[in-house]
Design a protein around this motif. Structure first.
Motif, mmCIF file in Angstrom:
data_model
loop_
_atom_site.group_PDB
_atom_site.id
_atom_site.type_symbol
_atom_site.label_atom_id
_atom_site.label_comp_id
_atom_site.label_asym_id
_atom_site.label_seq_id
_atom_site.Cartn_x
_atom_site.Cartn_y
_atom_site.Cartn_z
ATOM 1 N N GLY A 169 4.171 2.815 0.116
ATOM 2 C CA GLY A 169 4.341 1.782 1.137
ATOM 3 C C GLY A 169 3.035 1.077 1.464
ATOM 4 N N ILE A 170 1.954 1.845 1.627
ATOM 5 C CA ILE A 170 0.650 1.241 1.901
ATOM 6 C C ILE A 170 0.181 0.412 0.716
ATOM 7 C CG2 ILE A 170 -1.773 1.733 2.408
ATOM 8 C CD1 ILE A 170 -0.843 4.265 3.850
ATOM 9 N N SER A 171 0.364 0.948 -0.494
ATOM 10 C CA SER A 171 -0.046 0.216 -1.690
ATOM 11 C C SER A 171 0.696 -1.112 -1.804
ATOM 12 C CB SER A 171 0.210 1.076 -2.931
ATOM 13 O OG SER A 171 -0.167 0.401 -4.114
ATOM 14 N N GLY A 172 1.999 -1.103 -1.546
ATOM 15 C CA GLY A 172 2.762 -2.349 -1.585
ATOM 16 C C GLY A 172 2.336 -3.329 -0.511
ATOM 17 N N ALA A 173 2.034 -2.825 0.687
ATOM 18 C CA ALA A 173 1.574 -3.711 1.769
ATOM 19 C C ALA A 173 0.268 -4.397 1.403
ATOM 20 C CB ALA A 173 1.433 -2.912 3.061
ATOM 21 N N ILE A 174 -0.635 -3.662 0.747
ATOM 22 C CA ILE A 174 -1.921 -4.249 0.360
ATOM 23 C C ILE A 174 -1.722 -5.325 -0.699
ATOM 24 C CG2 ILE A 174 -4.136 -3.769 -0.732
ATOM 25 C CD1 ILE A 174 -4.027 -0.986 0.534
ATOM 26 N N THR A 175 -0.977 -5.010 -1.757
ATOM 27 C CA THR A 175 -0.800 -5.981 -2.845
ATOM 28 C C THR A 175 -0.047 -7.224 -2.372
ATOM 29 O OG1 THR A 175 1.176 -4.742 -3.548
ATOM 30 C CG2 THR A 175 -0.894 -4.251 -4.669
ATOM 31 N N GLN A 176 0.927 -7.059 -1.506
ATOM 32 C CA GLN A 176 1.664 -8.216 -0.999
ATOM 33 C C GLN A 176 0.810 -9.056 -0.068
ATOM 34 O OE1 GLN A 176 5.359 -6.795 0.683
ATOM 35 N NE2 GLN A 176 6.057 -5.948 -1.263
ATOM 36 N N SER A 177 -0.087 -8.416 0.668
ATOM 37 C CA SER A 177 -0.969 -9.167 1.563
ATOM 38 C C SER A 177 -2.010 -9.956 0.781
ATOM 39 C CB SER A 177 -1.656 -8.209 2.539
ATOM 40 O OG SER A 177 -0.719 -7.557 3.379
ATOM 41 N N PRO A 191 3.520 -10.575 11.483
ATOM 42 C CA PRO A 191 3.313 -11.727 10.589
ATOM 43 C C PRO A 191 3.090 -11.329 9.142
ATOM 44 C CG PRO A 191 1.381 -11.351 11.962
ATOM 45 C CD PRO A 191 2.459 -10.469 12.500
ATOM 46 N N GLY A 192 2.644 -10.120 8.888
ATOM 47 C CA GLY A 192 2.425 -9.632 7.529
ATOM 48 C C GLY A 192 2.838 -8.184 7.429
ATOM 49 N N PRO A 193 2.879 -7.631 6.209
ATOM 50 C CA PRO A 193 3.279 -6.230 6.050
ATOM 51 C C PRO A 193 2.358 -5.293 6.827
ATOM 52 C CG PRO A 193 3.261 -7.365 3.927
ATOM 53 C CD PRO A 193 2.633 -8.296 4.913
ATOM 54 N N PRO A 194 2.869 -4.533 7.793
ATOM 55 C CA PRO A 194 2.019 -3.619 8.563
ATOM 56 C C PRO A 194 1.721 -2.349 7.776
ATOM 57 C CG PRO A 194 4.284 -3.460 9.312
ATOM 58 C CD PRO A 194 4.279 -4.513 8.240
ATOM 59 N N ILE A 195 0.520 -1.832 7.898
ATOM 60 C CA ILE A 195 0.109 -0.672 7.118
ATOM 61 C C ILE A 195 0.833 0.592 7.586
ATOM 62 C CG2 ILE A 195 -1.832 0.792 6.453
ATOM 63 C CD1 ILE A 195 -1.840 -1.947 5.173
ATOM 64 N N ILE A 196 0.747 0.898 8.868
ATOM 65 C CA ILE A 196 1.371 2.123 9.388
ATOM 66 C C ILE A 196 2.890 2.032 9.265
ATOM 67 C CG2 ILE A 196 1.679 3.568 11.428
ATOM 68 C CD1 ILE A 196 -1.105 2.780 12.318
#
Length: 365
Positions: free
Chosen positions: A103-111, A308-313
């Motif tokens: 989930g964190i990895s996807g949030a980073i790449t999408q951001s 507004p963007g994918p949240p990390i937690i």
């Protein structure tokens, strides 16, 4: 009369005006209060704990949620502690941590790419880990089975990192553009998938069966030695990503805006992508390629928490819920026990179609 450059905005020019979202200031740190987001995150964490208790309690020796919680808090009988702590808890914890890492990895790449369709499995990072692991299984089967077993996580980690370096290098052109990064990743993913297919066709049938089980993504072999590497990666890398939330938010605004906010663009992009690659590779090394979690978890969290963007937690908690719930479905609800990756792929495929249709509608509008 419209406000000119440098003039106060209407909300602050009026005496007694109250900001839309009140801020909390502690020393030099200023945060915006979002009570709804905090409450939703707490509820999401509570749902994750509940699903984990249900998953731990299901099996040949069933336990209620109260019994599972009693054991986790230090109580329970000897047989209950053995079943929960030694047999079932490592599997659920591995699922939680793998889902959080993805989930964190996807949030980073999408951001960074500013594209909801970007994820480690779409970009080819997961395929790189899979190709390296399958190659070791095939070659290790002829040399010695112990080599394939011991070196599998390390091979998957190295394969993911090398693939990410190749994708980043090929996508570089005076910087990394998100659209170019996705196109290069899709091409690399296709080539690595072909390599995996060739390895499976040319391998011994026994090695192929082992590789196919791993390629479907499974938590069957999870134990405490599987939990700790993923836990360390999630705590260290994920915690660092939470600290760097401002940088990640600036990168979502585009290259020029990020530079104007004082962000070292290329350095920040490289470090964030390295964090995403490390988390995805560690998760793949622990449980095999579990598809679509990194794609779906950030988008689901974004809609639940209304950020507004994918949240990390939120993405980490949502990823944990997806993997643990899929494991529960694969073990108990379906007539035959299946690897968890099959369930996540079956659920993630329609979600990918939804994102594609939604993106096409936005483009047409």
């Amino acid at each position: 009369m419209t406000a000119g450059l440098g003039s106060p905005t209407p909300s602050t020019s009026r005496p007694g005006a109250v900001p839309a979202r009140p801020a909390v200031r502690v020393g030099r740190v200023s945060l915006v209060r979002r009570p709804l987001m905090v409450v939703t995150t707490v509820l999401l964490a509570a749902a994750l704990v509940l699903i984990m208790c249900v998953n731990i309690g299901r099996g040949d020796f069933p336990l209620s949620i109260a019994q599972v919680l009693d054991v986790l808090l230090g109580g329970g009988s000897r047989i209950e502690r053995f079943i929960v702590m030694d047999l079932r808890l490592p599997r659920s914890l591995t699922g939680l941590l793998v889902g959080a890492a993805l989930g964190i990895s996807g949030a980073i790449t999408q951001s960074i790419s500013r594209n909801s369709l970007a994820s480690p499995d779409i970009l080819g990072i997961t395929a790189g880990s899979s190709a390296a692991a399958v190659a070791l299984i095939v070659l290790g089967g002829g040399i010695g089975g112990m080599l394939a077993t011991v070196g599998l996580p390390i091979a998957a980690l190295i394969g993911g990192v090398l693939t990410a370096i190749a994708i980043y290098t090929l996508a570089w052109r005076k910087g990394v553009d998100g659209f170019r990064l996705i196109l290069v990743g899709i091409a690399v993913n296709a080539m690595l998938t072909a390599v995996i297919g060739w390895l499976l066709v040319s391998a011994d049938i026994n090695d192929v069966s082992r590789a196919q089980v791993w390629l479907n993504g499974s938590l069957n072999g999870a134990n405490w030695s599987t939990v700790w590497p993923v836990a360390i990666a999630v705590v260290l890398v994920g915690g660092g990503t939470v600290v760097a939330t401002f940088t990640l938010g600036a990168l979502r605004l585009g290259d020029d805006n990020a530079r104007s906010l004082g962000v070292r663009l290329q350095h920040s992009q490289a470090m964030m992508l390295l964090a995403a690659v490390g988390l995805a590779a560690i998760a793949t090394a622990a449980a095999g390629p579990i598809g679509f979690v990194a794609l779906a978890a950030p988008q689901i969290a974004l809609r639940i928490l209304r950020t507004p963007g994918p949240p990390i937690i939120g993405s980490a908690l949502t990823g944990g819920v997806l993997v643990v719930s899929s494991d529960l479905i694969a073990r108990t609800i379906l007539p035959v026990e299946l690897p968890v990756g099959i369930v996540t792929s079956a659920l993630g495929g329609p979600f990918l179609l939804y994102l594609l249709v939604r993106s096409n509608r936005k483009a047409s509008v």
